[in-house]
Design a protein around this motif. Structure first.
Motif, PDB file in Angstrom:
ATOM      1  N   PRO A   1       0.821  -1.214   0.000  1.00 48.36           N
ATOM      2  CA  PRO A   1       0.000   0.000   0.000  1.00 48.36           C
ATOM      3  C   PRO A   1       0.859   1.269   0.000  1.00 48.36           C
ATOM      4  N   VAL A   2       0.212   2.380  -0.242  1.00 44.53           N
ATOM      5  CA  VAL A   2       0.883   3.673  -0.113  1.00 44.53           C
ATOM      6  C   VAL A   2       1.265   3.861   1.345  1.00 44.53           C
ATOM      7  N   GLU A   3       2.435   4.439   1.601  1.00 46.10           N
ATOM      8  CA  GLU A   3       2.927   4.606   2.958  1.00 46.10           C
ATOM      9  C   GLU A   3       1.888   5.319   3.831  1.00 46.10           C
ATOM     10  N   GLY A   4       1.662   4.751   4.994  1.00 46.97           N
ATOM     11  CA  GLY A   4       0.709   5.345   5.922  1.00 46.97           C
ATOM     12  C   GLY A   4      -0.711   4.841   5.742  1.00 46.97           C
ATOM     13  N   GLU A   5      -0.963   4.076   4.672  1.00 43.55           N
ATOM     14  CA  GLU A   5      -2.297   3.557   4.426  1.00 43.55           C
ATOM     15  C   GLU A   5      -2.310   2.036   4.555  1.00 43.55           C
ATOM     16  N   LYS A   6      -3.508   1.487   4.716  1.00 39.38           N
ATOM     17  CA  LYS A   6      -3.669   0.047   4.833  1.00 39.38           C
ATOM     18  C   LYS A   6      -3.872  -0.559   3.442  1.00 39.38           C
ATOM     19  N   PRO A   7      -3.465  -1.802   3.251  1.00 38.08           N
ATOM     20  CA  PRO A   7      -3.636  -2.413   1.927  1.00 38.08           C
ATOM     21  C   PRO A   7      -5.107  -2.546   1.558  1.00 38.08           C
ATOM     22  N   SER A   8      -5.392  -2.438   0.274  1.00 30.94           N
ATOM     23  CA  SER A   8      -6.772  -2.516  -0.188  1.00 30.94           C
ATOM     24  C   SER A   8      -6.974  -3.582  -1.261  1.00 30.94           C
ATOM     25  N   VAL A   9      -5.881  -4.112  -1.802  1.00 32.40           N
ATOM     26  CA  VAL A   9      -5.976  -5.136  -2.849  1.00 32.40           C
ATOM     27  C   VAL A   9      -5.128  -6.340  -2.431  1.00 32.40           C
ATOM     28  N   PHE A  10      -5.686  -7.547  -2.630  1.00 30.15           N
ATOM     29  CA  PHE A  10      -5.010  -8.767  -2.207  1.00 30.15           C
ATOM     30  C   PHE A  10      -4.961  -9.765  -3.360  1.00 30.15           C
ATOM     31  N   HIS A  11      -3.809 -10.413  -3.507  1.00 30.78           N
ATOM     32  CA  HIS A  11      -3.597 -11.387  -4.575  1.00 30.78           C
ATOM     33  C   HIS A  11      -3.683 -12.799  -3.993  1.00 30.78           C
ATOM     34  N   SER A  12      -4.491 -13.664  -4.616  1.00 32.21           N
ATOM     35  CA  SER A  12      -4.577 -15.049  -4.156  1.00 32.21           C
ATOM     36  C   SER A  12      -3.191 -15.688  -4.231  1.00 32.21           C
ATOM     37  N   PHE A  13      -2.875 -16.507  -3.213  1.00 33.05           N
ATOM     38  CA  PHE A  13      -1.509 -17.033  -3.103  1.00 33.05           C
ATOM     39  C   PHE A  13      -1.465 -18.542  -2.875  1.00 33.05           C
ATOM     40  N   CYS A  14      -2.346 -19.087  -2.033  1.00 31.69           N
ATOM     41  CA  CYS A  14      -2.318 -20.529  -1.801  1.00 31.69           C
ATOM     42  C   CYS A  14      -3.634 -20.985  -1.191  1.00 31.69           C
ATOM     43  N   LYS A  15      -3.859 -22.280  -1.254  1.00 35.36           N
ATOM     44  CA  LYS A  15      -5.030 -22.910  -0.647  1.00 35.36           C
ATOM     45  C   LYS A  15      -4.518 -23.863   0.425  1.00 35.36           C
ATOM     46  N   VAL A  16      -5.035 -23.723   1.633  1.00 31.51           N
ATOM     47  CA  VAL A  16      -4.525 -24.521   2.746  1.00 31.51           C
ATOM     48  C   VAL A  16      -5.682 -25.241   3.417  1.00 31.51           C
ATOM     49  N   GLY A  17      -5.453 -26.505   3.785  1.00 31.21           N
ATOM     50  CA  GLY A  17      -6.525 -27.293   4.400  1.00 31.21           C
ATOM     51  C   GLY A  17      -6.035 -28.269   5.443  1.00 31.21           C
ATOM     52  N   SER A  18      -4.867 -28.002   6.032  1.00 30.27           N
ATOM     53  CA  SER A  18      -4.346 -28.906   7.057  1.00 30.27           C
ATOM     54  C   SER A  18      -3.581 -28.111   8.100  1.00 30.27           C
ATOM     55  N   GLY A  19      -3.258 -28.807   9.192  1.00 30.35           N
ATOM     56  CA  GLY A  19      -2.507 -28.169  10.265  1.00 30.35           C
ATOM     57  C   GLY A  19      -3.349 -27.845  11.481  1.00 30.35           C
ATOM     58  N   TYR A  20      -4.686 -27.969  11.348  1.00 31.73           N
ATOM     59  CA  TYR A  20      -5.549 -27.646  12.481  1.00 31.73           C
ATOM     60  C   TYR A  20      -6.382 -28.876  12.844  1.00 31.73           C
ATOM     61  N   SER A  21      -6.777 -28.934  14.112  1.00 32.17           N
ATOM     62  CA  SER A  21      -7.605 -30.035  14.587  1.00 32.17           C
ATOM     63  C   SER A  21      -9.060 -29.801  14.176  1.00 32.17           C
ATOM     64  N   LYS A  22      -9.887 -30.851  14.305  1.00 36.47           N
ATOM     65  CA  LYS A  22     -11.304 -30.715  13.980  1.00 36.47           C
ATOM     66  C   LYS A  22     -11.963 -29.688  14.891  1.00 36.47           C
ATOM     67  N   LYS A  23     -11.588 -29.693  16.164  1.00 44.48           N
ATOM     68  CA  LYS A  23     -12.183 -28.743  17.106  1.00 44.48           C
ATOM     69  C   LYS A  23     -11.794 -27.316  16.754  1.00 44.48           C
ATOM     70  N   ARG A  24     -10.509 -27.129  16.432  1.00 44.19           N
ATOM     71  CA  ARG A  24     -10.066 -25.773  16.084  1.00 44.19           C
ATOM     72  C   ARG A  24     -10.744 -25.317  14.811  1.00 44.19           C
ATOM     73  N   LEU A  25     -10.965 -26.226  13.864  1.00 45.60           N
ATOM     74  CA  LEU A  25     -11.643 -25.876  12.618  1.00 45.60           C
ATOM     75  C   LEU A  25     -13.086 -25.470  12.891  1.00 45.60           C
ATOM     76  N   ARG A  26     -13.773 -26.214  13.766  1.00 45.38           N
ATOM     77  CA  ARG A  26     -15.160 -25.861  14.103  1.00 45.38           C
ATOM     78  C   ARG A  26     -15.227 -24.492  14.763  1.00 45.38           C
ATOM     79  N   ASP A  27     -14.317 -24.249  15.724  1.00 40.38           N
ATOM     80  CA  ASP A  27     -14.297 -22.954  16.415  1.00 40.38           C
ATOM     81  C   ASP A  27     -14.015 -21.821  15.435  1.00 40.38           C
TER      82      ASP A  27
END
Length: 919
Positions: free
Chosen positions: A498-524
């Motif tokens: 972003p421009v200095e002092g401002e927050k980003p406004s545009v995001f580029h897709s980068f990856c798809k993730v579907g592991s690393g968390y437990s079933k309980k953490r996923l539900r929460d």
């Protein structure tokens, strides 16, 4: 089971031709609804027992009957059916076929239900389970009970699989229609699950095989052939005590278990082990019988049609057939199939997106298949699996002569200690390799097990060795099965800087993730984000989210950045990819944790990702392993009831007791302070006492009413640093409060008094002070002027990153003058050429040095720790070994490349991969 009475002899072929498919589906319904693994297993055992009894009765009528339970087992374990690798039918295709056969309107409720089976608001309790959704639609449109036998259903499925291989869509359609019109809704549900190769009844592959026969799993691990297992063990009294590996019969190879270098001595029981480089290829077994060859993958799939069955055919066999010794008639070799790039003399990785199993891999990518052999399991007619590894490995030298780039032997070295393992892992990290394998020297070969004494050690398995990425969740994908009805996978993105002092406004897709968390953490996590999801509309996509052209990773739903959160993701490597807008993605990503301490706008940017890629060619392992990096886990002790002593705050962190403090002035009345610490001559409790005396309020945790946080500028504690990151409060130097107390006068803040300021306070300062903190209106004292001069003198020149940002801002069309802006280059310029008949002496790299500077590079005459590249002239390679030794000892690695790399970058107009030019 059906009765065999009054059956003609011609119909007594197999049990499968007499048992209705509805009986098998009834079995699956019963198993699914039964709780407890033991009860499920008993139900299945009764089925197998009745099948065997039925076969005995058939056998009495026809002694030539040869039958097994294979027709049923291949439907109970559809993912193991090697005869039907793929049907070419997925949920969406199946849905369209159902809509066509049932003559449903395209916009009818049932058609929408089938096409959008994942959406919980349309699929209700069946969300994410296409088979259950289809059963609901078919319930009133199918017969109550189907008429097809197990044998007939198998024939249709065989025909579909064969037709899919030959792209005969009409044949596929014909047999699918036959199945759809001949089975009940419940049978259709189980048929769909068989075609999708996932039954979801709560019984594992191991359980089904062990119920059939106690030796079934062991035999399957050896021959990888379900039909042979069922036929060989149809009599429960038959035992497979001697399980032999045979030529041209596929089996699952021995696997490695995860381990850490600091545990090797313990797991090897201080015995000798071998260390090998772990290459990034695909596991393959080569079978040779005289002049015939066959190749099998780790999963038992055959690729002989690719690599060649004889010396005249294939991408590999013609080049290795003559390298085998004359006395080697038969052999089975275990190894890794790699891609070898002959032009650069390097091995490729999976991240380079070439398929070594493709017949035209050389034409497409320039990589040729090369088998790296690390074990031998059969030599002539002798099975070697029961021989220890230390006896098997030397035999490889008598089997074949290596051919560079075609077939090579793995290099192994004996070791005993943790330190030797740690050194080998660090060497692999330095060489940008995947990791190492450590194998017990006395280990025998046990097919399809990870518990045989082989261990794989990768940088990503060891905490602290790989870079972790903070990514923003921007999209979600509905789950299936036990994850149905909620988001099970997430689309992560990085921000455009972003421009200095401002927050980003545009995001580029980068990856798809579907592991690393437990079933309980996923539900929460789903509950946390549930109210913020919005359905993704391809025709009207959100403006802030940029996907790759063609929407190759279109999410089911999206959410606003400010409603999302950051996840910390760990991966092995950054690889090129056209599936994501960032142009690259992660290999083997998994979520490490949800960063609740970070705001959504603090995610990584596209520039950060590019920097990581350039740092080590995409590999996310750069740190070295030291044996004291990991701590020994403490053993859990049995909990005993005893009186616990609650921890107390140390005196210096406690707030004062203000009940006895007498107010003497109203200078600070209505002002609330949170005092973290103070200077030695005016500590925390003294400051708090004075604030209360002057009418102020003291709190230990800041909130919306707090005027500011007071802290000692020279002692920024962890708590203060976290408050600075959050940027919710003005953090003022304790010296300012001391001045107020000692002068008994309110003194407005100036920039010099601040440790950290909120955006609101920053705007106020900009109206009254210049960029160096000098007031526009107030008279400046001598001390204040001295501080202003110090800040001016401390202003540093623009960093390389800041220059890059300026170039991107003012030269959006990729100015060539910043081509090497992020590179810090050391030129090995000891080579000097003399010109005849002149006194001129010149280094051939001098001109290159000027060109590098012209195109933005920082050229240094010292091989310091910030150097990213070393350029070497091809005529003088005498210092390569010395420089590699220096690189080996450093945290940040540098590339050692030929000058051709610079020329290639200039011609391409971009920083090229160093792989082909490295020395």
């Amino acid at each position: 089971m059906a009765s065999t009475d009054n059956l003609s002899s011609s119909s007594l072929a197999t049990v499968a031709s007499q048992v209705k498919f509805s009986e098998l589906c009834g079995l699956l319904e019963k198993i699914q609804k039964t709780q407890g693994n033991d009860k499920k297993r008993r139900i299945l055992k009764d089925f197998f027992d009745k099948w065997r009894e039925f076969h005995l009765r058939l056998h009495e009528n026809d002694k030539n009957t040869v039958d097994s339970v294979y027709p049923a087992v291949r439907l109970l374990l559809p993912h193991l059916d090697k005869e039907r690798v793929a049907y070419g039918i997925k949920e969406h295709t199946y849905a369209k076929l159902l809509i066509e056969v049932l003559c449903l309107g395209k916009d009818s409720p049932d058609a929408n239900l089938l096409l959008h089976y994942k959406a919980p608001k349309t699929a209700r309790a069946e969300a994410g389970d296409f088979a259950s959704v289809a059963q609901r639609v078919l319930k009133n449109r199918c017969p109550d009970k189907g008429l097809l036998t197990i044998d007939e259903v198998n024939r249709d499925l065989d025909a579909i699989a064969i037709a899919n291989t030959s792209k005969a869509k009409d044949t596929v359609h014909k047999h699918m229609v036959h199945l759809l019109t001949s089975l009940s809704a419940t049978e259709q549900k189980w048929l769909i699950r068989m075609i999708m190769k996932e039954l979801k009844v709560g019984l594992s592959q191991s359980s089904v095989l062990n119920v059939y026969h106690p030796d079934a799993e062991e035999l399957y691990n050896v021959n990888n052939n379900l039909e042979k297992v069922c036929l060989a063990l149809r009599d429960p009294k038959t035992r497979a005590h001697e399980v032999g590996i045979t030529i041209f019969s596929p089996f699952s190879p021995m696997l490695g278990e995860r381990a850490s270098p600091d545990k090797v001595e313990e797991i090897m029981e201080k015995s000798m082990y071998f260390i090998e480089t772990k290459y990034d290829g695909e596991r393959f077994l080569l079978h040779k019988n005289e002049n015939e060859y066959k190749y099998f993958s780790r999963n038992g799939n055959e690729y002989t049609h690719v690599f060649g069955s004889n010396i005249f055919d294939g991408t590999l066999t013609p080049f290795i057939a003559n390298c085998f010794k004359k006395d080697v008639k038969k052999c089975i070799l275990d190894g890794e199939m790699l891609g070898f790039h002959a032009a650069s003399n390097t091995f490729g990785t999976k991240g380079e997106q070439f398929d070594v199993k493709s017949r035209d891999v050389v034409e497409r990518s320039g990589y040729q298949p090369c088998l790296q052999v690390f074990d031998i399991l059969l030599l002539n007619d002798k099975v070697l699996t029961n021989c220890p590894l230390k006896e098997r490995l030397p035999l490889l030298e008598d089997v074949f002569s290596p051919v560079e780039g075609r077939i090579v032997r793995s290099v192994y070295k004996p070791a005993y200690t943790n330190q030797e393992c740690a050194d080998a892992l660090n060497e692999a990290i330095d060489n940008k390799e995947e990791g190492i394998m450590v194998k017990l020297a006395d280990s025998v070969y046990r097919p399809n097990t990870r518990k045989g004494g082989w261990f794989k050690i990768k940088p990503e398995y060891v905490g602290g060795l790989t870079d972790e990425l903070d990514l923003l969740i921007v999209g979600g994908y509905f789950g299936v099965g036990h994850r149905g009805g909620m988001m099970s996978h997430f689309l992560c993105a990085v921000a455009e800087p972003p421009v200095e002092g401002e927050k980003p406004s545009v995001f580029h897709s980068f990856c798809k993730v579907g592991s690393g968390y437990s079933k309980k953490r996923l539900r929460d996590f789903n509950i946390q984000l549930a109210q913020h999801w919005q359905v993704y509309d391809k025709k009207n996509p959100p403006e802030h989210l940029k996907l790759a052209s063609g929407f190759k990773e279109k999410p089911d739903a999206w959410l606003l950045p400010e409603k999302s959160c950051i996840v910390q993701v760990k991966a092995a490597e950054i690889i090129e990819s056209d599936r994501f807008k960032a142009g690259c993605t992660l290999r083997f990503p998994r979520v490490e944790m949800i960063r609740e301490d970070k705001q959504w706008y603090e995610c990584m940017t596209t520039t950060d990702i590019e920097t990581l890629k350039q740092k080590s060619g995409g590999k996310l392992a750069g740190s070295r392993f030291e044996l004291d990096m990991t701590e020994e886990p403490t053993k859990k002790k049995r909990r005993t009831a005893h009186q616990t002593v609650k921890p107390k705050l140390m005196e210096q962190f406690k707030g004062i007791d203000t009940s006895t403090v007498i107010q003497v002035s109203k200078l600070l009345e209505g002002k609330e302070f949170c005092i973290i610490n103070g200077p030695l001559h005016f500590p925390k409790h003294n400051l708090e006492e004075k604030v209360v005396e002057m009418g102020g309020v003291v709190v230990q945790n800041p909130d919306t009413k707090t005027l500011c946080v007071i802290a000692e500028a020279d002692k920024l504690t962890v708590r203060v640093k976290n408050l600075i990151k959050n940027n919710k409060y003005d953090i003022v130097k304790a010296d300012w409060l001391v001045k107020v107390i000692e002068s008994n006068t309110w003194i407005p803040w100036s920039p010099a008094d601040m440790i950290s300021v909120t955006p609101a306070t920053q705007k106020v300062f900009q109206q009254g002070f210049d960029q160096y903190g000098d007031s526009y209106t107030a008279l400046t004292t001598e001390d204040e002027l001295q501080n202003v001069f110090k800040r001016i003198n401390n202003v540093e020149p623009l960093s390389e990153e800041e220059i890059v940002e300026l170039e991107e801002k003012y030269f959006p069309d990729d100015s060539p003058y910043g081509l090497f802006r992020t590179c810090r280059i050391y030129i090995d310029s000891n080579l000097v050429l003399s010109f005849p008949d002149t006194h001129i002496k010149n280094c051939p790299l001098d001109l290159l040095q000027l060109e590098l500077r012209f195109f933005g590079a920082t050229v240094t005459d010292k091989l310091d720790t910030r150097v990213s590249h070393v350029i070497v002239h091809e005529k003088d390679l005498s210092r390569i070994a010395q420089m590699k030794e220096i690189r080996h000892s450093r945290q940040k690695k540098f590339h050692i490349v030929k000058e051709d790399w610079v020329r290639a970058c200039m011609e391409e107009g971009t920083v090229c991969s160093e792989r082909s030019y490295e020395l």
